[in-house]
Design an enzyme around this catalytic site. Structure first.
Site, PDB file in Angstrom:
ATOM      1  N   PRO A  10       0.793  -1.221   0.000  1.00 38.00           N
ATOM      2  CA  PRO A  10       0.000   0.000   0.000  1.00 38.00           C
ATOM      3  C   PRO A  10       0.828   1.275   0.000  1.00 38.00           C
ATOM      4  O   PRO A  10       1.841   1.368   0.690  1.00 38.00           O
ATOM      5  CB  PRO A  10      -0.834  -0.100   1.291  1.00 38.00           C
ATOM      6  CG  PRO A  10      -0.141  -1.107   2.126  1.00 38.00           C
ATOM      7  CD  PRO A  10       0.521  -2.064   1.177  1.00 38.00           C
ATOM      8  N   ASN A  11       0.361   2.207  -0.795  1.00 39.18           N
ATOM      9  CA  ASN A  11       0.906   3.571  -0.888  1.00 39.18           C
ATOM     10  C   ASN A  11       2.230   3.656  -1.646  1.00 39.18           C
ATOM     11  O   ASN A  11       2.734   4.751  -1.883  1.00 39.18           O
ATOM     12  CB  ASN A  11       1.034   4.215   0.503  1.00 39.18           C
ATOM     13  CG  ASN A  11      -0.301   4.293   1.202  1.00 39.18           C
ATOM     14  OD1 ASN A  11      -1.243   4.822   0.628  1.00 39.18           O
ATOM     15  ND2 ASN A  11      -0.411   3.737   2.395  1.00 39.18           N
ATOM     16  N   ARG A  18       5.235  10.943  -2.560  1.00 39.29           N
ATOM     17  CA  ARG A  18       4.890  10.647  -1.170  1.00 39.29           C
ATOM     18  C   ARG A  18       6.106  10.903  -0.277  1.00 39.29           C
ATOM     19  O   ARG A  18       7.116  10.207  -0.401  1.00 39.29           O
ATOM     20  CB  ARG A  18       4.513   9.168  -1.086  1.00 39.29           C
ATOM     21  CG  ARG A  18       4.292   8.655   0.304  1.00 39.29           C
ATOM     22  CD  ARG A  18       4.209   7.134   0.321  1.00 39.29           C
ATOM     23  NE  ARG A  18       3.900   6.678   1.661  1.00 39.29           N
ATOM     24  CZ  ARG A  18       4.116   5.466   2.116  1.00 39.29           C
ATOM     25  NH1 ARG A  18       4.633   4.540   1.319  1.00 39.29           N
ATOM     26  NH2 ARG A  18       3.816   5.157   3.355  1.00 39.29           N
ATOM     27  N   TYR A  23      11.120   8.779   1.499  1.00 42.17           N
ATOM     28  CA  TYR A  23      11.096   7.677   0.543  1.00 42.17           C
ATOM     29  C   TYR A  23      11.831   7.964  -0.771  1.00 42.17           C
ATOM     30  O   TYR A  23      11.883   7.104  -1.647  1.00 42.17           O
ATOM     31  CB  TYR A  23       9.638   7.273   0.259  1.00 42.17           C
ATOM     32  CG  TYR A  23       8.916   6.789   1.502  1.00 42.17           C
ATOM     33  CD1 TYR A  23       9.357   5.657   2.181  1.00 42.17           C
ATOM     34  CD2 TYR A  23       7.810   7.459   2.009  1.00 42.17           C
ATOM     35  CE1 TYR A  23       8.713   5.207   3.328  1.00 42.17           C
ATOM     36  CE2 TYR A  23       7.154   7.016   3.155  1.00 42.17           C
ATOM     37  CZ  TYR A  23       7.620   5.893   3.812  1.00 42.17           C
ATOM     38  OH  TYR A  23       6.991   5.447   4.944  1.00 42.17           O
ATOM     39  N   ASN A  74       8.140  -5.284  -0.683  1.00 41.33           N
ATOM     40  CA  ASN A  74       8.020  -4.179   0.261  1.00 41.33           C
ATOM     41  C   ASN A  74       6.548  -4.141   0.650  1.00 41.33           C
ATOM     42  O   ASN A  74       5.728  -3.620  -0.112  1.00 41.33           O
ATOM     43  CB  ASN A  74       8.446  -2.851  -0.361  1.00 41.33           C
ATOM     44  CG  ASN A  74       8.361  -1.717   0.656  1.00 41.33           C
ATOM     45  OD1 ASN A  74       7.748  -1.867   1.715  1.00 41.33           O
ATOM     46  ND2 ASN A  74       8.968  -0.592   0.340  1.00 41.33           N
ATOM     47  N   ALA A  77       2.936  -0.660   5.012  1.00 36.85           N
ATOM     48  CA  ALA A  77       2.428  -0.725   6.385  1.00 36.85           C
ATOM     49  C   ALA A  77       1.968  -2.128   6.775  1.00 36.85           C
ATOM     50  O   ALA A  77       1.930  -2.463   7.973  1.00 36.85           O
ATOM     51  CB  ALA A  77       1.290   0.270   6.555  1.00 36.85           C
ATOM     52  N   HIS A  80       3.919  -4.445   9.258  1.00 39.95           N
ATOM     53  CA  HIS A  80       3.823  -4.352  10.707  1.00 39.95           C
ATOM     54  C   HIS A  80       2.579  -5.035  11.270  1.00 39.95           C
ATOM     55  O   HIS A  80       2.439  -5.164  12.486  1.00 39.95           O
ATOM     56  CB  HIS A  80       3.836  -2.871  11.125  1.00 39.95           C
ATOM     57  CG  HIS A  80       4.869  -2.074  10.383  1.00 39.95           C
ATOM     58  ND1 HIS A  80       6.214  -2.385  10.450  1.00 39.95           N
ATOM     59  CD2 HIS A  80       4.771  -1.021   9.523  1.00 39.95           C
ATOM     60  CE1 HIS A  80       6.881  -1.529   9.667  1.00 39.95           C
ATOM     61  NE2 HIS A  80       6.034  -0.709   9.099  1.00 39.95           N
ATOM     62  N   GLU A  98      12.711  -9.114   2.086  1.00 43.88           N
ATOM     63  CA  GLU A  98      11.876  -7.971   2.476  1.00 43.88           C
ATOM     64  C   GLU A  98      12.697  -6.693   2.295  1.00 43.88           C
ATOM     65  O   GLU A  98      13.858  -6.636   2.718  1.00 43.88           O
ATOM     66  CB  GLU A  98      11.475  -8.144   3.947  1.00 43.88           C
ATOM     67  CG  GLU A  98      10.637  -7.032   4.522  1.00 43.88           C
ATOM     68  CD  GLU A  98      10.391  -7.216   6.028  1.00 43.88           C
ATOM     69  OE1 GLU A  98      10.868  -8.220   6.620  1.00 43.88           O
ATOM     70  OE2 GLU A  98       9.741  -6.336   6.619  1.00 43.88           O
ATOM     71  N   HIS A 100      12.637  -2.331   2.636  1.00 41.29           N
ATOM     72  CA  HIS A 100      12.023  -1.052   3.018  1.00 41.29           C
ATOM     73  C   HIS A 100      12.938   0.064   2.550  1.00 41.29           C
ATOM     74  O   HIS A 100      14.161  -0.002   2.755  1.00 41.29           O
ATOM     75  CB  HIS A 100      11.841  -0.945   4.532  1.00 41.29           C
ATOM     76  CG  HIS A 100      10.947  -2.006   5.073  1.00 41.29           C
ATOM     77  ND1 HIS A 100       9.575  -1.934   4.941  1.00 41.29           N
ATOM     78  CD2 HIS A 100      11.222  -3.170   5.701  1.00 41.29           C
ATOM     79  CE1 HIS A 100       9.046  -3.021   5.472  1.00 41.29           C
ATOM     80  NE2 HIS A 100      10.014  -3.794   5.938  1.00 41.29           N
ATOM     81  N   SER A 102      12.941   3.164   3.720  1.00 37.60           N
ATOM     82  CA  SER A 102      13.395   3.905   4.905  1.00 37.60           C
ATOM     83  C   SER A 102      13.967   2.943   5.940  1.00 37.60           C
ATOM     84  O   SER A 102      13.711   1.727   5.889  1.00 37.60           O
ATOM     85  CB  SER A 102      12.223   4.689   5.502  1.00 37.60           C
ATOM     86  OG  SER A 102      11.235   3.793   6.001  1.00 37.60           O
ATOM     87  N   ARG A 107      12.628   4.940  13.018  1.00 36.39           N
ATOM     88  CA  ARG A 107      11.367   5.687  12.940  1.00 36.39           C
ATOM     89  C   ARG A 107      10.463   5.342  14.141  1.00 36.39           C
ATOM     90  O   ARG A 107      10.959   4.938  15.171  1.00 36.39           O
ATOM     91  CB  ARG A 107      10.698   5.403  11.586  1.00 36.39           C
ATOM     92  CG  ARG A 107      11.599   5.819  10.410  1.00 36.39           C
ATOM     93  CD  ARG A 107      10.937   5.570   9.075  1.00 36.39           C
ATOM     94  NE  ARG A 107       9.750   6.389   8.919  1.00 36.39           N
ATOM     95  CZ  ARG A 107       8.813   6.175   7.983  1.00 36.39           C
ATOM     96  NH1 ARG A 107       8.954   5.166   7.132  1.00 36.39           N
ATOM     97  NH2 ARG A 107       7.758   6.959   7.909  1.00 36.39           N
ATOM     98  N   ARG A 111       6.822   0.896  13.761  1.00 37.86           N
ATOM     99  CA  ARG A 111       7.466   0.375  12.541  1.00 37.86           C
ATOM    100  C   ARG A 111       8.621  -0.574  12.857  1.00 37.86           C
ATOM    101  O   ARG A 111       9.258  -1.107  11.955  1.00 37.86           O
ATOM    102  CB  ARG A 111       7.987   1.530  11.676  1.00 37.86           C
ATOM    103  CG  ARG A 111       6.895   2.440  11.155  1.00 37.86           C
ATOM    104  CD  ARG A 111       7.452   3.471  10.182  1.00 37.86           C
ATOM    105  NE  ARG A 111       6.600   4.631  10.108  1.00 37.86           N
ATOM    106  CZ  ARG A 111       5.508   4.731   9.338  1.00 37.86           C
ATOM    107  NH1 ARG A 111       5.161   3.741   8.545  1.00 37.86           N
ATOM    108  NH2 ARG A 111       4.773   5.832   9.343  1.00 37.86           N
TER     109      ARG A 111
HETATM  110  C1  DQA Z   1       8.032   1.295   4.160  1.00 41.83           C
HETATM  111  C2  DQA Z   1       8.041   1.513   5.668  1.00 41.83           C
HETATM  112  C3  DQA Z   1       6.663   1.279   6.260  1.00 41.83           C
HETATM  113  O1  DQA Z   1       6.676   1.501   7.665  1.00 41.83           O
HETATM  114  C4  DQA Z   1       5.650   2.222   5.630  1.00 41.83           C
HETATM  115  O2  DQA Z   1       4.359   1.965   6.133  1.00 41.83           O
HETATM  116  C5  DQA Z   1       5.681   2.182   4.153  1.00 41.83           C
HETATM  117  C6  DQA Z   1       6.976   2.136   3.471  1.00 41.83           C
HETATM  118  C7  DQA Z   1       9.403   1.652   3.519  1.00 41.83           C
HETATM  119  O3  DQA Z   1       9.605   1.279   2.379  1.00 41.83           O
HETATM  120  O4  DQA Z   1      10.230   2.319   4.152  1.00 41.83           O
HETATM  121  O5  DQA Z   1       4.659   2.273   3.502  1.00 41.83           O
HETATM  122  O6  DQA Z   1       7.786  -0.076   3.901  1.00 41.83           O
END
Ligand code: DQA
Length: 155
Positions: A10-11, A18, A23, A74, A77, A80, A98, A100, A102, A107, A111
């Site tokens: 998501p996102n 974003r 990111y 990736n 969210a 978590h 996996e 990420h 960030s 953070r 997270r």
């Molecule tokens: C993320 C880190 C997650 O905590 C966050 O919800 C994301 C992006 C990252 O790529 O750093 O959507 O997965």
């Protein structure tokens, strides 16, 4: 030829616009194009999936795992929270890295926990878009080894 499915949650469709301070400025299309180039050099066939919906991600992980493809994920969210995604990995026997963008450990505390990390072969975080490329470099020999031995271990 080994196959790898690159699955973004998501996102991550909003990458580029974003929170670029967190990111980066590359879009998901930029990252996918970079991976496609590297995959050609490595002799890997890539499939890309992005969804904002947990069930679609579960289906994508199952499809990859059952086909014997590797997974670079990736989960956003859902990392978590999603026991369903974790179960899709263990249930399908998917070999997973996996990623990420960030450094989730630097953070908010919510997270710091990942449902996915304990069932992943490896985790890369905090290196921005480069993390996806590193994951591809890392998963390729693992998959080749696994294919050669016919093993069904996911770690
Ligand atoms: C993320 C880190 C997650 O905590 C966050 O919800 C994301 C992006 C990252 O790529 O750093 O959507 O997965």
């Amino acid at each position: 030829m080994v196959a790898v499915h690159v699955i973004n949650g998501p996102n991550l469709n909003l990458l580029g616009r974003r929170e670029p301070q967190t990111y980066g400025s590359q879009t998901l299309a930029d990252i996918e194009a970079m991976l496609e180039k590297r995959a050609q050099a490595l002799g890997v066939a890539l499939t890309f999936v992005q969804s904002n919906h947990e069930g679609v991600l579960v289906d994508a992980v199952q499809a990859a795992g059952l086909a014997g493809a590797g997974v670079i994920i990736n989960p956003g969210a859902y990392s978590h929270t999603s026991i369903a995604l974790r179960d899709a990995i263990t249930g399908s026997g998917a070999l997973v890295i996996e990623v990420h963008l960030s450094n989730v450990h630097a953070r908010e505390p919510f997270r710091h926990t990942s449902m996915i990390s304990p069932v992943a072969a490896g985790v890369i975080c905090g290196l921005g878009a480069a993390g996806y490329g590193l994951a591809l470099e890392a998963i390729t020999p693992l998959l080749k080894k696994r294919t050669a031995s016919g093993a069904q271990e996911n770690r």
